[in-house]
Design a protein around this motif. Structure first.
Motif, PDB file in Angstrom:
ATOM      1  N   GLY A 272      24.885  25.735  22.524  1.00  0.00           N
ATOM      2  CA  GLY A 272      24.789  25.863  24.249  1.00  0.00           C
ATOM      3  C   GLY A 272      26.247  26.050  24.691  1.00  0.00           C
ATOM      4  N   PHE A 273      27.251  25.381  23.907  1.00  0.00           N
ATOM      5  CA  PHE A 273      28.692  25.353  24.415  1.00  0.00           C
ATOM      6  C   PHE A 273      29.084  26.835  24.206  1.00  0.00           C
ATOM      7  N   ALA A 274      28.613  27.773  23.189  1.00  0.00           N
ATOM      8  CA  ALA A 274      29.049  28.935  22.881  1.00  0.00           C
ATOM      9  C   ALA A 274      28.454  29.890  23.834  1.00  0.00           C
ATOM     10  N   ILE A 275      27.311  29.777  24.229  1.00  0.00           N
ATOM     11  CA  ILE A 275      26.717  30.661  25.179  1.00  0.00           C
ATOM     12  C   ILE A 275      27.039  30.308  26.630  1.00  0.00           C
ATOM     13  N   ALA A 276      27.256  29.077  26.970  1.00  0.00           N
ATOM     14  CA  ALA A 276      27.785  28.963  28.478  1.00  0.00           C
ATOM     15  C   ALA A 276      29.248  29.642  28.461  1.00  0.00           C
ATOM     16  N   GLY A 277      30.139  29.356  27.461  1.00  0.00           N
ATOM     17  CA  GLY A 277      31.290  30.006  27.293  1.00  0.00           C
ATOM     18  C   GLY A 277      31.602  31.512  27.717  1.00  0.00           C
ATOM     19  N   ALA A 278      30.612  32.266  26.797  1.00  0.00           N
ATOM     20  CA  ALA A 278      30.469  33.547  27.022  1.00  0.00           C
ATOM     21  C   ALA A 278      30.064  34.161  28.156  1.00  0.00           C
ATOM     22  N   LEU A 279      28.864  33.412  28.995  1.00  0.00           N
ATOM     23  CA  LEU A 279      28.638  33.966  29.981  1.00  0.00           C
ATOM     24  C   LEU A 279      29.692  33.623  31.243  1.00  0.00           C
ATOM     25  N   ALA A 280      30.312  32.569  31.546  1.00  0.00           N
ATOM     26  CA  ALA A 280      31.392  32.281  32.197  1.00  0.00           C
ATOM     27  C   ALA A 280      32.600  33.489  32.061  1.00  0.00           C
ATOM     28  N   ILE A 281      32.799  33.699  30.929  1.00  0.00           N
ATOM     29  CA  ILE A 281      33.818  34.623  30.557  1.00  0.00           C
ATOM     30  C   ILE A 281      33.632  35.929  31.334  1.00  0.00           C
ATOM     31  N   ILE A 282      32.461  36.522  31.013  1.00  0.00           N
ATOM     32  CA  ILE A 282      32.231  37.620  31.593  1.00  0.00           C
ATOM     33  C   ILE A 282      32.155  37.813  33.110  1.00  0.00           C
ATOM     34  N   VAL A 283      31.592  36.663  33.794  1.00  0.00           N
ATOM     35  CA  VAL A 283      31.428  36.458  34.953  1.00  0.00           C
ATOM     36  C   VAL A 283      32.932  36.636  35.752  1.00  0.00           C
ATOM     37  N   ALA A 284      33.815  35.847  35.018  1.00  0.00           N
ATOM     38  CA  ALA A 284      35.388  35.632  35.655  1.00  0.00           C
ATOM     39  C   ALA A 284      35.786  36.803  35.460  1.00  0.00           C
ATOM     40  N   ILE A 285      35.670  37.593  34.612  1.00  0.00           N
ATOM     41  CA  ILE A 285      36.528  39.057  34.274  1.00  0.00           C
ATOM     42  C   ILE A 285      36.037  39.768  35.544  1.00  0.00           C
ATOM     43  N   LEU A 286      34.481  39.905  35.659  1.00  0.00           N
ATOM     44  CA  LEU A 286      34.041  40.907  36.798  1.00  0.00           C
ATOM     45  C   LEU A 286      34.302  40.325  38.060  1.00  0.00           C
ATOM     46  N   ILE A 287      34.565  39.111  38.502  1.00  0.00           N
ATOM     47  CA  ILE A 287      34.961  38.713  39.729  1.00  0.00           C
ATOM     48  C   ILE A 287      36.395  39.214  40.086  1.00  0.00           C
ATOM     49  N   CYS A 288      37.273  39.021  38.958  1.00  0.00           N
ATOM     50  CA  CYS A 288      38.676  39.515  39.147  1.00  0.00           C
ATOM     51  C   CYS A 288      38.761  41.047  39.344  1.00  0.00           C
ATOM     52  N   GLY A 289      37.940  41.696  38.522  1.00  0.00           N
ATOM     53  CA  GLY A 289      38.184  43.059  38.719  1.00  0.00           C
ATOM     54  C   GLY A 289      37.638  43.794  39.817  1.00  0.00           C
ATOM     55  N   ILE A 290      36.426  43.148  40.299  1.00  0.00           N
ATOM     56  CA  ILE A 290      35.756  43.666  41.544  1.00  0.00           C
ATOM     57  C   ILE A 290      36.450  43.209  42.956  1.00  0.00           C
ATOM     58  N   GLY A 291      37.044  41.953  42.839  1.00  0.00           N
ATOM     59  CA  GLY A 291      37.747  41.406  44.128  1.00  0.00           C
ATOM     60  C   GLY A 291      39.216  42.004  44.108  1.00  0.00           C
ATOM     61  N   THR A 292      39.701  42.542  43.112  1.00  0.00           N
ATOM     62  CA  THR A 292      41.071  43.033  43.354  1.00  0.00           C
ATOM     63  C   THR A 292      41.018  44.616  43.253  1.00  0.00           C
ATOM     64  N   HIS A 293      39.594  45.249  43.143  1.00  0.00           N
ATOM     65  CA  HIS A 293      39.517  46.753  43.082  1.00  0.00           C
ATOM     66  C   HIS A 293      40.077  47.658  44.520  1.00  0.00           C
ATOM     67  N   LYS A 294      39.827  46.966  45.489  1.00  0.00           N
ATOM     68  CA  LYS A 294      40.514  47.480  46.815  1.00  0.00           C
ATOM     69  C   LYS A 294      41.915  47.741  46.860  1.00  0.00           C
ATOM     70  N   ARG A 295      42.520  46.812  45.944  1.00  0.00           N
ATOM     71  CA  ARG A 295      44.028  46.934  45.808  1.00  0.00           C
ATOM     72  C   ARG A 295      44.650  48.232  44.857  1.00  0.00           C
ATOM     73  N   ILE A 296      43.568  48.849  44.237  1.00  0.00           N
ATOM     74  CA  ILE A 296      44.100  49.975  43.475  1.00  0.00           C
ATOM     75  C   ILE A 296      45.073  50.973  44.222  1.00  0.00           C
ATOM     76  N   PRO A 297      44.751  51.457  45.160  1.00  0.00           N
ATOM     77  CA  PRO A 297      45.704  52.433  45.986  1.00  0.00           C
ATOM     78  C   PRO A 297      46.872  52.060  46.186  1.00  0.00           C
ATOM     79  N   TYR A 298      47.136  50.516  46.320  1.00  0.00           N
ATOM     80  CA  TYR A 298      48.650  49.948  46.581  1.00  0.00           C
ATOM     81  C   TYR A 298      49.194  49.795  45.250  1.00  0.00           C
ATOM     82  N   LEU A 299      48.760  49.845  44.078  1.00  0.00           N
ATOM     83  CA  LEU A 299      49.454  49.324  43.097  1.00  0.00           C
ATOM     84  C   LEU A 299      50.178  50.641  42.421  1.00  0.00           C
ATOM     85  N   ARG A 300      51.180  50.424  41.604  1.00  0.00           N
ATOM     86  CA  ARG A 300      52.169  51.521  41.228  1.00  0.00           C
ATOM     87  C   ARG A 300      51.286  52.309  39.881  1.00  0.00           C
ATOM     88  N   GLN A 301      51.421  53.548  40.184  1.00  0.00           N
ATOM     89  CA  GLN A 301      50.399  54.669  39.216  1.00  0.00           C
ATOM     90  C   GLN A 301      51.550  54.876  37.922  1.00  0.00           C
TER      91      GLN A 301
END
Length: 482
Positions: free
Chosen positions: A181-210
């Motif tokens: 259970g420890f391993a499954i909960a960790g895996a699920l929390a990891i994927i959710v946290a990464i997606l929250i970061c990506g989606i939440g900062t997606h609108k900043r893409i035009p302002y980041l250095r290319q």
């Protein structure tokens, strides 16, 4: 946006909690693999990190896409990180000790490469989000707070659920049934946290250095030469030296703490859950204090002072315990005392970590003045490598300490003696002091002050203004400006 950016650090926090605190304990005390094999398997992943992390950072720096340089890696890391993390806790039955070591090496290495693709690119966004000397410290303070929340919040929840005490296992961390259970909960929390970061900062893409447009394909050797030129920066080398030593010490602390709490202080899962909250208190104190301390003492001096003072305080309970002058197991004041010491120690170390992360962001412009290239991905790849040392070198050192103390694998009740645990403490304390002190001394070579940082920004602004002026001068009469 700031919250979602910071929340991404939960993913790395969970991985760190699981790998530094529980991986060695799980394979030695639950599965019964010799500590030397586990430690060596994890240490070998440093070879993979040393190759993969710089390549990921460089690949990110030169990537051009409709999602910018960073977000393709952020989104692409989510599923692999969760999958490989999960596999690390489910070794196939019937493996020999050598095969078990190979399983640990492969799953740990793949997990760490995947999380590096995420961590390198989220960290590399920071110097692109703000150039302000103090605001960078605030952003890293936010990331460190969420990282601590991931590490210790996840640990607290697991100790109260998966590792809750039972009649058969009053110390739930020794219960094999809790780890799936420890391993499954960790895996699920990891994927959710990464997606929250990506989606939440997606609108900043035009302002980041290319990435800059290159007229022709660069050979691999040219990439290596550009990376080498960046990584020879004096300020970077000072941070890197400090980072490898400090994160190794942190990894050693994390890998041994569960042993000390289980066998020296004889704490239950519920008591361990209480003690993990002290790190959340520490992070909550450190996040606002880090920019204040950096403004007062400077980033370099605050990193050095709080590292050494914090570790001196953190070692006090161990030294008092093995000399028989600390609260004994069962004393009602034991947990409150450990909590208070842990909160103070943790806050001081966190202030040091936040400020050194902010110092690394300032290296990006310092290097750009010399090379003409903004290579945040390359520098934060080195930061990722430093943090991975907390797992690899830390677990390796912890494993060696257990071997030297003749600590048993999968011990029967009463098999772990006071002499064994005292030997581990006796090896642990001088090793920790040496790592932190030597690392802090290396920071004396870091040359970037606030005035130097502002001078670097002014030089880069003047250079970019001149480049725009030259571009306009070269536009044909009546041609459009770009």
């Amino acid at each position: 946006m700031r919250v979602s950016y910071g929340a991404g650090a939960i993913a790395n926090g969970i991985k760190n909690a699981a790998f530094t605190s529980y991986l060695l304990f799980f394979y030695t005390q639950i599965i019964g693999v010799p500590a030397g094999i586990v430690a060596s398997a994890v240490a070998l992943t440093l070879v993979v990190d040393a190759i993969a992390d710089p390549l990921i950072g460089r690949w990110s720096d030169v990537t051009r896409s409709r999602w910018g340089r960073r977000h393709p890696f952020i989104y692409g890391s989510a599923a692999p990180t969760a999958l490989f993390f999960l596999l690390a806790w489910f070794p196939p039955a019937g493996l020999t000790e050598f095969q078990m070591g190979a399983w640990i090496f492969v799953t740990a290495a793949l997990t760490r490469v995947s999380i590096s693709a995420f961590e390198i690119n989220t960290s590399a966004m920071t110097p692109e989000m703000t150039q302000d000397y103090r605001e960078r410290t605030r952003l890293f303070g936010l990331r460190w707070w969420f990282g601590y929340a991931g590490t210790y919040g996840f640990t607290t929840i697991c100790l109260l659920t998966f590792f809750a005490a039972t009649p058969e296992y009053p110390r739930g961390q020794l219960n094999p049934a809790g780890y799936p259970g420890f391993a499954i909960a960790g895996a699920l929390a990891i994927i959710v946290a990464i997606l929250i970061c990506g989606i939440g900062t997606h609108k900043r893409i035009p302002y980041l250095r290319q990435a800059e447009v290159r007229a022709e394909h660069m050979p691999f050797g040219a990439h290596l030469r550009e990376m080498g030129a960046a990584l020879r920066n004096r300020a970077f080398l000072a941070i890197f030296g400090f980072g490898v030593l400090k994160y190794s010490a942190i990894g050693l602390y994390s890998a041994t703490t569960l042993f000390f709490n289980t066998y020296l202080y004889k704490l239950t899962g519920a008591q361990l859950a209480i003690l993990t909250v002290d790190s959340l208190v520490a992070a909550t104190l450190a996040a606002p204090l880090a920019p204040v301390m950096s403004a007062w003492l400077g980033k370099r001096m605050s990193s050095m002072v709080f590292a050494v003072l914090g570790v001196a305080i953190g070692l006090t309970p161990l030294l008092l315990s093995i000399n028989g002058i600390f609260f004994v197991p069962g004393n009602p004041l034991l947990v409150p005392a450990l909590f208070a010491v842990g909160a103070i120690y943790g806050a001081m170390v966190a202030i040091s970590l936040i400020n050194t992360s902010s110092m690394l962001a300032d290296v990006v412009e310092d290097s750009a003045v010399a090379t003409g290239r903004h290579e945040a991905g390359t520098f934060f790849a080195a930061s990722s490598f430093m943090q991975q040392c907390s797992t690899a070198i830390g677990i390796y050192l912890a494993g060696k300490l257990l071997v030297w103390a003749d600590f048993p694998e999968k011990p029967a009740p009463g098999q772990v003696t006071d002499a064994m645990i005292h030997d581990v403490v006796g090896y642990y304390v001088p090793t920790t002091i040496s790592l932190w002190t030597l690392g802090a001394l290396i920071l004396f070579f870091y040359p970037i002050t606030r005035a130097k940082h502002e001078a670097n920004l002014a030089a880069l602004a003047a250079r970019e203004a001149q480049a725009r002026a030259n571009e306009l001068d070269n536009i044909p009469l009546g041609g459009p400006s770009r």
